[in-house]
Design a protein around this motif. Structure first.
Motif, PDB file in Angstrom:
ATOM      1  N   LEU A  60       0.838  -1.197   0.000  1.00  0.00           N
ATOM      2  CA  LEU A  60       0.000   0.000   0.000  1.00  0.00           C
ATOM      3  C   LEU A  60       0.872   1.246   0.000  1.00  0.00           C
ATOM      4  CD1 LEU A  60      -2.758  -0.890   2.642  1.00  0.00           C
ATOM      5  CD2 LEU A  60      -2.836  -1.199   0.162  1.00  0.00           C
ATOM      6  N   THR A  61       0.378   2.312  -0.615  1.00  0.00           N
ATOM      7  CA  THR A  61       1.089   3.587  -0.553  1.00  0.00           C
ATOM      8  C   THR A  61       1.026   4.129   0.872  1.00  0.00           C
ATOM      9  OG1 THR A  61      -0.871   4.899  -1.058  1.00  0.00           O
ATOM     10  CG2 THR A  61       0.435   4.094  -2.932  1.00  0.00           C
ATOM     11  N   LEU A  62       1.789   5.179   1.121  1.00  0.00           N
ATOM     12  CA  LEU A  62       1.803   5.754   2.466  1.00  0.00           C
ATOM     13  C   LEU A  62       0.421   6.254   2.859  1.00  0.00           C
ATOM     14  CD1 LEU A  62       5.179   7.725   2.539  1.00  0.00           C
ATOM     15  CD2 LEU A  62       4.730   5.267   2.708  1.00  0.00           C
ATOM     16  N   VAL A  63      -0.243   6.952   1.971  1.00  0.00           N
ATOM     17  CA  VAL A  63      -1.555   7.495   2.307  1.00  0.00           C
ATOM     18  C   VAL A  63      -2.571   6.372   2.483  1.00  0.00           C
ATOM     19  CG1 VAL A  63      -2.459   7.869  -0.041  1.00  0.00           C
ATOM     20  CG2 VAL A  63      -3.111   9.424   1.831  1.00  0.00           C
ATOM     21  N   GLN A  64      -2.428   5.291   1.732  1.00  0.00           N
ATOM     22  CA  GLN A  64      -3.337   4.155   1.913  1.00  0.00           C
ATOM     23  C   GLN A  64      -3.103   3.478   3.255  1.00  0.00           C
ATOM     24  OE1 GLN A  64      -2.304   2.031  -1.668  1.00  0.00           O
ATOM     25  NE2 GLN A  64      -4.128   2.736  -2.784  1.00  0.00           N
ATOM     26  N   ASN A  65      -1.845   3.356   3.663  1.00  0.00           N
ATOM     27  CA  ASN A  65      -1.544   2.801   4.987  1.00  0.00           C
ATOM     28  C   ASN A  65      -2.191   3.630   6.095  1.00  0.00           C
ATOM     29  OD1 ASN A  65       0.492   0.442   5.574  1.00  0.00           O
ATOM     30  ND2 ASN A  65       1.227   1.369   3.671  1.00  0.00           N
ATOM     31  N   VAL A  66      -2.014   4.933   6.008  1.00  0.00           N
ATOM     32  CA  VAL A  66      -2.541   5.814   7.051  1.00  0.00           C
ATOM     33  C   VAL A  66      -4.062   5.834   7.040  1.00  0.00           C
ATOM     34  CG1 VAL A  66      -2.592   8.199   7.893  1.00  0.00           C
ATOM     35  CG2 VAL A  66      -0.455   7.203   7.062  1.00  0.00           C
ATOM     36  N   MET A  70      -2.575  14.062   7.922  1.00  0.00           N
ATOM     37  CA  MET A  70      -1.786  13.480   9.004  1.00  0.00           C
ATOM     38  C   MET A  70      -0.374  13.147   8.544  1.00  0.00           C
ATOM     39  SD  MET A  70      -1.563  12.776  12.167  1.00  0.00           S
ATOM     40  CE  MET A  70      -3.242  12.819  12.817  1.00  0.00           C
ATOM     41  N   LEU A  71      -0.233  12.704   7.295  1.00  0.00           N
ATOM     42  CA  LEU A  71       1.112  12.489   6.763  1.00  0.00           C
ATOM     43  C   LEU A  71       1.914  13.792   6.770  1.00  0.00           C
ATOM     44  CD1 LEU A  71       0.755  10.062   3.718  1.00  0.00           C
ATOM     45  CD2 LEU A  71       2.172   9.721   5.747  1.00  0.00           C
ATOM     46  N   ALA A  72       1.268  14.875   6.395  1.00  0.00           N
ATOM     47  CA  ALA A  72       1.933  16.176   6.431  1.00  0.00           C
ATOM     48  C   ALA A  72       2.309  16.552   7.863  1.00  0.00           C
ATOM     49  CB  ALA A  72       1.045  17.245   5.808  1.00  0.00           C
ATOM     50  N   ALA A  73       1.435  16.229   8.809  1.00  0.00           N
ATOM     51  CA  ALA A  73       1.689  16.569  10.208  1.00  0.00           C
ATOM     52  C   ALA A  73       2.904  15.835  10.763  1.00  0.00           C
ATOM     53  CB  ALA A  73       0.455  16.241  11.056  1.00  0.00           C
ATOM     54  N   LEU A 110       5.775  14.123   6.388  1.00  0.00           N
ATOM     55  CA  LEU A 110       5.840  13.380   5.124  1.00  0.00           C
ATOM     56  C   LEU A 110       4.871  13.947   4.095  1.00  0.00           C
ATOM     57  CD1 LEU A 110       6.142   9.755   6.560  1.00  0.00           C
ATOM     58  CD2 LEU A 110       7.933  11.068   5.405  1.00  0.00           C
ATOM     59  N   GLY A 111       4.649  15.241   4.158  1.00  0.00           N
ATOM     60  CA  GLY A 111       3.788  15.893   3.188  1.00  0.00           C
ATOM     61  C   GLY A 111       4.339  15.756   1.780  1.00  0.00           C
ATOM     62  N   GLY A 112       3.458  15.520   0.826  1.00  0.00           N
ATOM     63  CA  GLY A 112       3.863  15.372  -0.558  1.00  0.00           C
ATOM     64  C   GLY A 112       4.353  13.984  -0.937  1.00  0.00           C
ATOM     65  N   ARG A 113       4.315  13.060   0.016  1.00  0.00           N
ATOM     66  CA  ARG A 113       4.797  11.702  -0.270  1.00  0.00           C
ATOM     67  C   ARG A 113       3.670  10.679  -0.180  1.00  0.00           C
ATOM     68  NH1 ARG A 113      10.556  10.419   2.248  1.00  0.00           N
ATOM     69  NH2 ARG A 113      10.347   8.844   0.612  1.00  0.00           N
ATOM     70  N   ASP A 114       2.450  11.131  -0.360  1.00  0.00           N
ATOM     71  CA  ASP A 114       1.284  10.253  -0.235  1.00  0.00           C
ATOM     72  C   ASP A 114       1.408   8.982  -1.057  1.00  0.00           C
ATOM     73  OD1 ASP A 114       0.491  12.577   1.004  1.00  0.00           O
ATOM     74  OD2 ASP A 114      -1.561  12.523   0.217  1.00  0.00           O
ATOM     75  N   HIS A 115       1.942   9.080  -2.255  1.00  0.00           N
ATOM     76  CA  HIS A 115       1.920   7.959  -3.187  1.00  0.00           C
ATOM     77  C   HIS A 115       3.238   7.185  -3.240  1.00  0.00           C
ATOM     78  CE1 HIS A 115      -1.982   9.397  -4.333  1.00  0.00           C
ATOM     79  NE2 HIS A 115      -1.483  10.584  -4.621  1.00  0.00           N
ATOM     80  N   ASP A 116       4.152   7.495  -2.324  1.00  0.00           N
ATOM     81  CA  ASP A 116       5.339   6.669  -2.170  1.00  0.00           C
ATOM     82  C   ASP A 116       4.952   5.346  -1.505  1.00  0.00           C
ATOM     83  OD1 ASP A 116       6.779   8.701  -3.245  1.00  0.00           O
ATOM     84  OD2 ASP A 116       7.914   9.185  -1.429  1.00  0.00           O
ATOM     85  N   PHE A 117       5.849   4.376  -1.613  1.00  0.00           N
ATOM     86  CA  PHE A 117       5.640   3.077  -0.982  1.00  0.00           C
ATOM     87  C   PHE A 117       6.644   2.887   0.153  1.00  0.00           C
ATOM     88  CE2 PHE A 117       3.406   2.459  -4.932  1.00  0.00           C
ATOM     89  CZ  PHE A 117       2.371   1.580  -4.608  1.00  0.00           C
ATOM     90  N   MET A 176       9.337   5.256   8.254  1.00  0.00           N
ATOM     91  CA  MET A 176       8.283   4.248   8.425  1.00  0.00           C
ATOM     92  C   MET A 176       7.623   4.373   9.791  1.00  0.00           C
ATOM     93  SD  MET A 176       9.211   0.708   6.472  1.00  0.00           S
ATOM     94  CE  MET A 176      10.892   0.460   7.033  1.00  0.00           C
ATOM     95  N   GLN A 177       8.410   4.714  10.802  1.00  0.00           N
ATOM     96  CA  GLN A 177       7.803   4.905  12.120  1.00  0.00           C
ATOM     97  C   GLN A 177       6.907   6.134  12.126  1.00  0.00           C
ATOM     98  OE1 GLN A 177       6.655   3.269  14.370  1.00  0.00           O
ATOM     99  NE2 GLN A 177       8.301   2.830  15.818  1.00  0.00           N
TER     100      GLN A 177
END
Length: 227
Positions: free
Chosen positions: A99-105, A122-125, A128-135, A144-145
């Motif tokens: 799953l991508t990062l945003v899918q995990n969250v 929340m990823l931005a918080a 990790l803003g702008g990395r939603d679609h990274d794996f 990862m933490q």
């Protein structure tokens, strides 16, 4: 928020890991639990989460979450309580690689039928803003933490359980992760319980508890514990 009342746990081989543990955890409080290896710190988190069961001799209200006794819930109700009111942060991250990062969250939001737009915020918080679609394979351990923390907090749980969340991280990354966790817990008003062996991690908490064979006590002397 969470109350333990005369909680004990003995395994089938006769080994007692928790004995008559009682404590009241408050909303908005970040608590570290320390103690010798094998004393039952992770077992305590599993009991609070309803992933393990106390001894049959324990009172029916041995674990109270938001005024509800875990022992009074059937499996479906206990699963709903975990899904809606709790967030988990593990030493091994448990980020899903496919799953991508945003899918995990977003997973806790999907499971609770909530809008998933908050996952990106929340990823931005957590930096990790702008990395939603990274794996996940594109991330460092510290990143990862951060994803794991974002996932644990995105649905604004009342109770966050963290089992050695910095155990696999270098000191600088661990420091930034703990500051992040502390900040996000305060922002959401959650009660957080962190099991740790690290003095530096415990020092970031509001309160340090010492778990031993005789129960649980508040302490300020972290030097008593393992590094």
């Amino acid at each position: 928020m969470l109350e333990l009342r005369h909680l004990s746990k003995t395994y089938g081989n006769g080994r007692t890991v928790l004995n008559d543990v009682s404590w009241h955890f408050k909303a908005g409080e970040f608590v570290a639990i320390m103690g010798d290896s094998g004393v039952g710190k992770s077992t305590l988190l599993n009991l609070i989460a309803g992933l393990d069961t106390p001894d049959a001799s324990c009172p029916a209200d041995a674990i109270m979450v938001d005024g509800v006794a875990l022992a009074s819930l059937d499996d479906d109700a206990a699963t709903r309580l975990r899904r809606q009111r709790m967030g988990f942060i593990f030493q091994a991250f448990h980020v899903l690689p496919h799953l991508t990062l945003v899918q995990n969250v977003a997973l806790p939001l999907l499971l609770n039928d909530l809008p998933t737009a908050a996952a990106s915020d929340m990823l931005a918080a957590v930096g990790l803003g702008g990395r939603d679609h990274d794996f996940p394979h594109q991330l460092s351990g510290g990143e990862m933490q951060r994803v794991a923390i974002a996932r644990a907090l995105v649905h604004r749980p009342a109770l966050v359980l963290a089992d050695e969340p910095t155990g696999n991280l270098d000191p600088d990354t661990a420091h930034s992760i703990l500051e992040l966790l502390q900040r996000e817990i305060k922002a959401t008003g959650a009660c957080a319980i962190m099991v740790t062996h690290a003095n530096s991690a415990a020092a970031k908490s509001d309160k340090i508890l010492h778990l031993s064979k005789i129960g649980i006590q508040e302490t300020t002397n972290v030097k008593l514990f393992d590094q």
